[in-house]
Write an enzyme that holds these catalytic residues in place. Structure first.
Site, PDB file in Angstrom:
ATOM      1  N   ASN A  39      -9.156  -8.430 -15.574  1.00 59.47           N
ATOM      2  CA  ASN A  39      -9.652  -9.648 -14.929  1.00 59.47           C
ATOM      3  C   ASN A  39     -10.698  -9.235 -13.900  1.00 59.47           C
ATOM      4  O   ASN A  39     -10.362  -8.702 -12.837  1.00 59.47           O
ATOM      5  CB  ASN A  39      -8.493 -10.392 -14.250  1.00 59.47           C
ATOM      6  CG  ASN A  39      -8.948 -11.669 -13.547  1.00 59.47           C
ATOM      7  OD1 ASN A  39     -10.108 -11.793 -13.140  1.00 59.47           O
ATOM      8  ND2 ASN A  39      -8.039 -12.617 -13.398  1.00 59.47           N
ATOM      9  N   GLY A  52       1.246  -0.433 -12.384  1.00 61.03           N
ATOM     10  CA  GLY A  52       1.886  -1.704 -12.674  1.00 61.03           C
ATOM     11  C   GLY A  52       1.399  -2.330 -13.968  1.00 61.03           C
ATOM     12  O   GLY A  52       2.195  -2.650 -14.859  1.00 61.03           O
ATOM     13  N   THR A 103     -10.058 -10.391 -10.038  1.00 67.91           N
ATOM     14  CA  THR A 103      -9.041  -9.722  -9.226  1.00 67.91           C
ATOM     15  C   THR A 103      -9.287  -8.218  -9.182  1.00 67.91           C
ATOM     16  O   THR A 103      -8.974  -7.563  -8.189  1.00 67.91           O
ATOM     17  CB  THR A 103      -7.634 -10.029  -9.765  1.00 67.91           C
ATOM     18  OG1 THR A 103      -7.579  -9.677 -11.157  1.00 67.91           O
ATOM     19  CG2 THR A 103      -7.292 -11.495  -9.594  1.00 67.91           C
ATOM     20  N   GLU A 124      -5.796   2.233  -6.744  1.00 69.87           N
ATOM     21  CA  GLU A 124      -5.934   3.305  -5.765  1.00 69.87           C
ATOM     22  C   GLU A 124      -7.273   4.027  -5.792  1.00 69.87           C
ATOM     23  O   GLU A 124      -7.699   4.604  -4.803  1.00 69.87           O
ATOM     24  CB  GLU A 124      -4.773   4.297  -5.940  1.00 69.87           C
ATOM     25  CG  GLU A 124      -3.512   3.712  -5.340  1.00 69.87           C
ATOM     26  CD  GLU A 124      -2.225   4.287  -5.887  1.00 69.87           C
ATOM     27  OE1 GLU A 124      -1.583   5.059  -5.172  1.00 69.87           O
ATOM     28  OE2 GLU A 124      -1.849   3.949  -7.038  1.00 69.87           O
ATOM     29  N   PHE A 173       0.831  -1.218   0.000  1.00 69.58           N
ATOM     30  CA  PHE A 173       0.000   0.000   0.000  1.00 69.58           C
ATOM     31  C   PHE A 173       0.859   1.259   0.000  1.00 69.58           C
ATOM     32  O   PHE A 173       0.465   2.283   0.538  1.00 69.58           O
ATOM     33  CB  PHE A 173      -0.987  -0.018   1.168  1.00 69.58           C
ATOM     34  CG  PHE A 173      -1.661  -1.342   1.328  1.00 69.58           C
ATOM     35  CD1 PHE A 173      -2.547  -1.808   0.363  1.00 69.58           C
ATOM     36  CD2 PHE A 173      -1.371  -2.174   2.390  1.00 69.58           C
ATOM     37  CE1 PHE A 173      -3.129  -3.055   0.468  1.00 69.58           C
ATOM     38  CE2 PHE A 173      -1.948  -3.438   2.510  1.00 69.58           C
ATOM     39  CZ  PHE A 173      -2.838  -3.869   1.541  1.00 69.58           C
ATOM     40  N   GLY A 203      -0.186  -8.603  -3.987  1.00 70.96           N
ATOM     41  CA  GLY A 203      -1.566  -8.947  -3.655  1.00 70.96           C
ATOM     42  C   GLY A 203      -2.552  -8.396  -4.656  1.00 70.96           C
ATOM     43  O   GLY A 203      -3.761  -8.625  -4.558  1.00 70.96           O
TER      44      GLY A 203
END
Lengths: 696, 168, 330
Positions: free
Chosen positions: A589, A510, A592, A662, A240, A468
């Site tokens: 996805n 990412g 997720t 975020e 985080f 994660g």
């Protein structure tokens, strides 16, 4: 417009590929790797906020037996570069905050290390210190820029004149406290020095959001080439932002391993130690002034921010930056001022800037809705700008209005209901809305490698990290579509500096950054080796520059709708229901992604209801553990829904996706605060929304 | 000071000499290499170290290993039956009741222990009628699982997973 | 953690003899508080005597009514015990409001009574604390006191007692059964914990070596309709800001009898005798409940951080008693 992939795997709801390892607990996190001949480190932290260490007596510590070293500023390995005040561990006798590393014990087992650390006697020459943020301090200063590289202040038009002429104004001060990322896995590192190719090598198993950034940061401190540092992070128990850059503990582990007789050192932080060493979100005091015409159309927006920063190392959170583009307001002014204190070093925490800034702006918008009598959803719709007010660029997509409309529909938003007019038993009931935005961040320089294996399989390699988020799962999906193969034919490797360069798992960047590199590598394989590459054919691809990021303003948007219940007697707040709708380009996805969006919303609810790190006048963070720094528990989280618009942003990247890590937290606390106002008629302008502020 | 300890961990008996200061958690992780239970806080404040001790969910960070001589310890790694996940584990997988995975083994062990407590008729803080049978709705699951923090915020999916496992 | 010897007691008398003979010895049962404190360096015993496997794990009915609760009965088992649920729901509710399922499976009845304050400064060995290190001062006085007591405080200590269970038990007139080297004695729970005064390090009336073997609760018919309400900073798994344990007997709108105790606000589990006296014989109205709470709180000495506990306690007392009164008249 970037060339879009044909999507087959992208968009499919795939289970997490590492789920089995995680539900059995067999996925290894940093500390958990077996290393031969391990020794154990334990840190000794300063018990004063400012001054000098005058003496360290380790006699009793060594008397325990089994203690290999007590490393202090007097004997510590000298770093080649001490310019970073946070990372210059044990390089001088200076103490810059309470909870700073003043010694490292290295011992044969963890029990001995901890007890020896307790027995190390440190004496200090204490100096006067300041640790409490004062927004009226004469010492406030303007940083050169705010994180990562935004202008500190902006001023468009004549905001004062516009406020003077406005039909309706809001002028209020909003406060957010120090918060801690508090990933469930505390920061921990296993460090080993060995020799490789005739040179010293530092081998780190680290709990980090970026193995390559750790290498890049650590190498110059130890006068090494980056290749002499290897970092592995196969599994990371959350970050985080707090593991986005290496903190002092990582340097401490590397130093400790210089004093362990060549043996590896396992150095875990205790939970308490993570509070002063692992970074935190700066507290903010934010004054927001809004001016609007009779219909609620903004003419003036003025957002001033005061934050603390550590004298050891500056961090300036970009709290008011999103206000520059959120709503259509011809006259706008924003500013950031810092109060430098003798406190631990602030750093990134999920949506730095947007998260605390949206609390102030979106509560202020709610106050404007009350003042003008315009419904809060409608008020936001009315002020939706056609292009980016700050840059003047067109939006790649701005579907905030659609999020607001769909969210209102799904939530069952009621218009025209006055505050404190609904009650269910002991609970006062209210509804609240807030908008969210988060930019498309692109981190440059990512590289991936693809190798053709036998049987139509491919190895895909990139030094990214899954903290994660699901990166290990979705990067495989992206690679599959980029290679035109089933996802099962992709063997993905991540989490290691032996793999091609990748940037941090942060800034919701990412997937865009790593995914673009993987697509480039797959295209290079096809270009260089044709449609049926021979087994062993290898290609590398570097993430291309995306010119659209210069021509368009590319952001994710969202809208949160919250039902809050406030106990009529005690003021306790519960959130039984939250519905959020996001516009974030293509969802790679759904499984997720939904989890990640929900996770952001939960952290936002947690900030709204619970989270506050106290810094007392002694410079302590007295509530430095998970019993006293409250994060939301199961019982605090009611029925949550995360929805998204079915869309593709072709300006963003080859996947058409934007960041989702975020945006879930942005605006969430404001929506809760607005709902508690609606429930009670009491306007709380400081987080968290604890019972004492709403009851009694 | 050392003391001898014999216990069964995930079905396997181990005898070892431990420092009397060593916790169950550290004995499992540092001595036996069983890192399924996680160290999140080391002070009973997060639940990541939850294991089953003689069938009941407990925090392994606050138990002294030496006090557990003769105990039967089950970690999330030991809940599998051959290749088959425990139904609670499978439900976590199916509902994506995890993200970073660090709290997950503790959540799983806690859920398994909790479901047994429900079967035994134990009430919770949100059971209005202490003498009535427990109806395991979402609020009951949330209250009973509140000793397991998840910073990734996977709560909704964890509750859905446990609901499904409870029905099975 | 300082190295220590460990012994598992096989009988209570032996355990008492061992600890009595060794000033550096301590009892350990569930360990949920002690192991925490060993890690923090708050206590440094050289010898632990484990009493968790002593045969003190039964809940039995006393002759003439009431319950005897063995000292090693786990919090979870006590909360779930059919007689507790039936006769003393306030005790079940208080237990279930405390800690988490995992902790309640381990924490014992005796240990719960002896758990120590969660004062942040007490738990930090680098802070001055008269409780941990007599005469060193009190860092809380100039620090963060949101969770500190407003009743029973002294100029040397503001630390709140953290137990939920003990609040219910003190409302129920529980007695603590204590075994010492000279045999057994009984102490009313209301007098078991000391006020801090100028010796906050002396927390209970226990002498070194004395062991809690049981808690006894006398019969109380009105306790069948009793309640526990805990206001905290999370919906679960958090210590109390304010908690209220109450049992109420109302007839024809008049309070015939009442038991009232407060948690989160006292330096010990706080029996609200002043409020009880104000209530008995008076009307069972919200105004009377609020007035009684006000009377109890007249002696409060809050800090800036915890002054909110005065209105919060009043509101919670009113909510709990009104709820019980409503049940009575329904």
């Amino acid at each position: 417009m970037t060339q879009q992939l044909d999507t087959t795997e992208i968009g499919a709801a795939r289970g997490r590929v590492d789920a089995r390892a995680k539900v059995t607990g067999t996925a290894p996190y940093a500390y958990e790797h077996h290393v031969d001949q391990a020794t154990y480190g334990h840190l000794v932290l300063s018990s004063i906020a400012r001054g000098r260490v005058t003496a360290i007596d380790a006699t009793e510590a060594f008397a325990q037996g089994g203690v290999h070293a007590v490393v202090t500023h007097e004997n510590a390995h000298r770093l080649a570069d001490v310019s970073d005040g946070e990372l210059a561990v044990l390089q001088s006798d200076r103490v810059g905050f309470r909870g700073q590393i003043v010694a490292i014990v290295v011992a044969e087992d963890p029990e001995t290390a901890r007890e020896a650390a307790r027995l190390v006697q440190v004496t200090y020459d204490e100096e006067p210190h300041e640790s409490v943020l004062d927004a009226d301090s004469p010492d406030l200063y303007a940083p050169d820029q705010v994180n990562p590289a935004f202008e500190t202040d902006t001023d468009e038009g004549d905001v004062e004149a516009a406020l003077a002429e406005a039909a309706f104004t809001v002028d209020a001060v909003y406060e957010t406290p120090v918060q801690h990322n508090s990933p469930m896995e505390p920061h921990q590192t296993v460090a080993t020095w060995d020799h490789h190719d005739g040179r010293d090598r530092l081998v780190l198993l680290d709990s980090t959001q970026g193995v390559h950034p750790v290498r890049q940061t650590l190498a110059p401190l130890f006068a090494l080439d980056p290749q002499q540092v290897t970092v592995e992070a196969p599994f990371v128990g959350g970050g985080f932002g707090s593991k986005g850059m290496p903190h002092a503990n990582v340097v401490a582990a590397a130093i400790a391993a210089k004093h362990s007789g060549g043996r590896p050192v396992k150095l875990p932080l205790t939970r308490q130690q993570t509070f002063t060493l692992g970074g935190h979100r700066t507290p903010t005091v934010q004054r927001v002034r809004l001016g609007a015409d009779a219909d609620g159309r903004l003419d003036a927006t003025w957002h001033e921010v005061v934050e603390h920063t550590s004298r050891v190392k500056e961090f300036a959170e970009q709290t008011a930056v999103a206000t520059r583009l959120m709503y259509d307001s011809p006259n706008r002014r924003t500013s950031h001022r810092l109060h430098a204190l003798d406190v631990p070093v602030a750093s990134w925490m999920r949506a730095p800037g947007e998260a605390p800034g949206s609390f102030a702006l979106e509560v202020a918008m709610d106050e404007l809705a009350v003042a003008t009598g315009v419904d809060p959803v409608e008020l936001r719709v009315r002020n939706d700008p056609a292009s980016d007010p700050e840059s003047g660029h067109p939006w790649s997509q701005r579907h905030l209005v659609e999020c607001l409309r769909e969210g209102a529909e799904r939530f069952g938003w009621q218009t025209g209901v006055p505050p404190r007019s609904r009650r269910e038993g002991r609970w006062l009931v209210g509804q609240g809305v807030a908008s969210a935005t988060y930019p498309l961040n692109v981190m440059p320089g990512n590289e991936a490698e693809v190798e053709a294996l036998d049987g139509g399989r491919y190895a895909v390699r990139i030094g990214a990290v899954d903290i994660g988020t699901g990166a290990r799962t979705i990067l495989g999906q992206i690679a599959a579509d980029a290679l035109g193969c089933p996802v099962g034919a992709v063997e993905l490797s991540i989490g290691d500096t032996s793999l091609p360069f990748a940037t941090v798992a942060g800034g919701s960047a990412g997937t865009t950054s790593w995914g673009s590199a993987i697509v480039a590598a797959a295209r290079a394989l096809r270009d260089e080796h044709g449609a049926s590459p021979a087994v062993g054919a290898v290609a590398r691809g570097v993430q291309p520059e995306n010119p659209d990021t210069e021509q368009y303003s590319i952001h994710s948007f969202g809208a949160h709708f919250v039902e809050a219940h406030v106990d009529a007697h005690t003021g306790e707040v519960r959130v039984p229901r939250m519905v959020s709708v996001f516009s974030a380009g293509r969802i790679i996805n759904p499984t997720t992604a939904r989890s990640q969006l929900l996770g952001g919303m939960v952290m936002g609810l947690s900030a709204a209801l619970h989270e506050e790190t106290v810094i007392d006048p002694s410079g302590r963070m007295p509530n430095h553990d998970l019993a006293q720094y409250h994060v939301a528990s199961h019982a605090d989280i009611g029925h949550l829904e995360a929805h998204w618009l079915d869309e593709v942003d072709e300006h963003a990247n080859p996947m058409g996706s934007k960041g989702i890590g975020e945006i879930g937290i942005v605006g969430a606390a404001a929506a809760v605060a607005n709902a508690t106002f609606d429930a009670t008629g009491v306007r709380v302008r400081s987080l968290p929304l604890t019972a004492d502020k709403l009851g009694g | 000071m050392e003391a001898d300890l014999t216990w069964r961990v995930d079905g396997v008996e181990h005898t070892l000499a431990v420092d009397t200061r060593t916790t169950v958690l550290d004995a499992l992780r540092d001595r036996l290499g069983n890192t399924s239970p996680k160290k999140g806080c080391d002070h009973g404040q997060c639940g990541a170290c939850t294991v089953l001790v003689d069938g009941r969910r407990q925090l392994s960070c606050l138990g002294l290993a030496v006090a557990h001589d003769g105990s039967e310890i089950t970690t999330a790694a030991g809940l599998v039956d051959g290749d088959e996940l425990h139904p609670v584990q499978q439900a976590f997988v199916d509902h994506d009741g995890l993200q970073c995975g660090y709290c997950t083994p503790g959540q799983v062990c806690s859920a398994v222990g909790m479901l047994d407590e429900v079967k035994a008729g134990h009430p919770s803080a949100v059971s209005d009628d202490l003498e009535a049978d427990v109806e395991l709705d979402e609020d009951e699951i949330r209250e009973r699982m509140s000793g397991n923090l998840c910073r990734c915020g996977a709560y909704s999916n964890i509750v859905a997973a446990i609901e499904e496992a409870a029905r099975a | 953690m300082k190295p220590f010897a460990y012994d598992r007691a096989t009988d209570a008398d032996g355990a008492v003899a061992t600890v009595t003979a060794d000033p550096d010895a301590m009892f350990v049962a569930g360990g949920t508080n002690l192991v925490d404190h060993l890690k923090l360096g708050l206590v440094t015993p050289e010898h632990l005597v484990d009493v968790s496997r002593l045969p003190l794990d039964q809940v039995t009915e006393r002759e003439g009514g009431g319950l005897r609760i063995g000292a090693t009965v786990r919090n979870a088992d006590l909360a779930a015990h059919p007689l507790v649920r039936q006769l003393y729901p306030v005790l079940s509710h208080a237990l279930l409001a405390g800690a988490s399922g995992q902790l309640r499976n381990v924490a014992t009845t005796g240990g719960n009574l002896l758990q120590r304050t969660r004062c942040a400064y007490f738990q930090d060995v680098t802070a001055a604390c008269n409780k941990r290190d007599p005469g060193s001062g009190c860092a809380a006085l100039s620090g963060w006191t949101r969770y500190h007591a407003i009743l029973g405080t002294s100029s040397d200590c503001l630390a709140a007692h953290p137990s939920d269970m003990a609040v219910a038990m003190v409302a129920l007139d529980a007695e603590v059964v204590v075994l010492g080297p000279d045999g057994e004695r009984r102490v009313a729970l209301e007098h078991f914990h000391r006020l801090p005064g100028d010796r906050p390090d002396l927390e209970t009336v226990l002498e070194h070596g004395e062991l809690i073997t049981a808690v006894e609760i006398p019969p109380l018919a009105m306790a069948r309709r009793s309640a526990y309400r805990k206001v905290r900073d999370r919906a679960s798994y958090a210590f109390a800001l304010v908690s209220v344990a109450a049992a109420l007997d109302v007839q024809d709108g008049v309070v015939r009898d009442v038991r009232l105790a407060l948690g989160g606000v006292g330096t010990r589990p706080w029996r609200a005798r002043v409020a009880e006296e104000a209530l008995v014989g008076g009307p069972a109205t919200e105004a009377a409940f609020a007035e009684a709470a006000r009377a109890e709180l007249a002696a409060a000495s809050p800090t800036d951080d915890n002054a909110f506990k005065i209105p919060m306690t009043r509101s919670t007392v009113v909510a709990v008693l009104s709820g019980l009164a409503g049940e009575e008249t329904r």
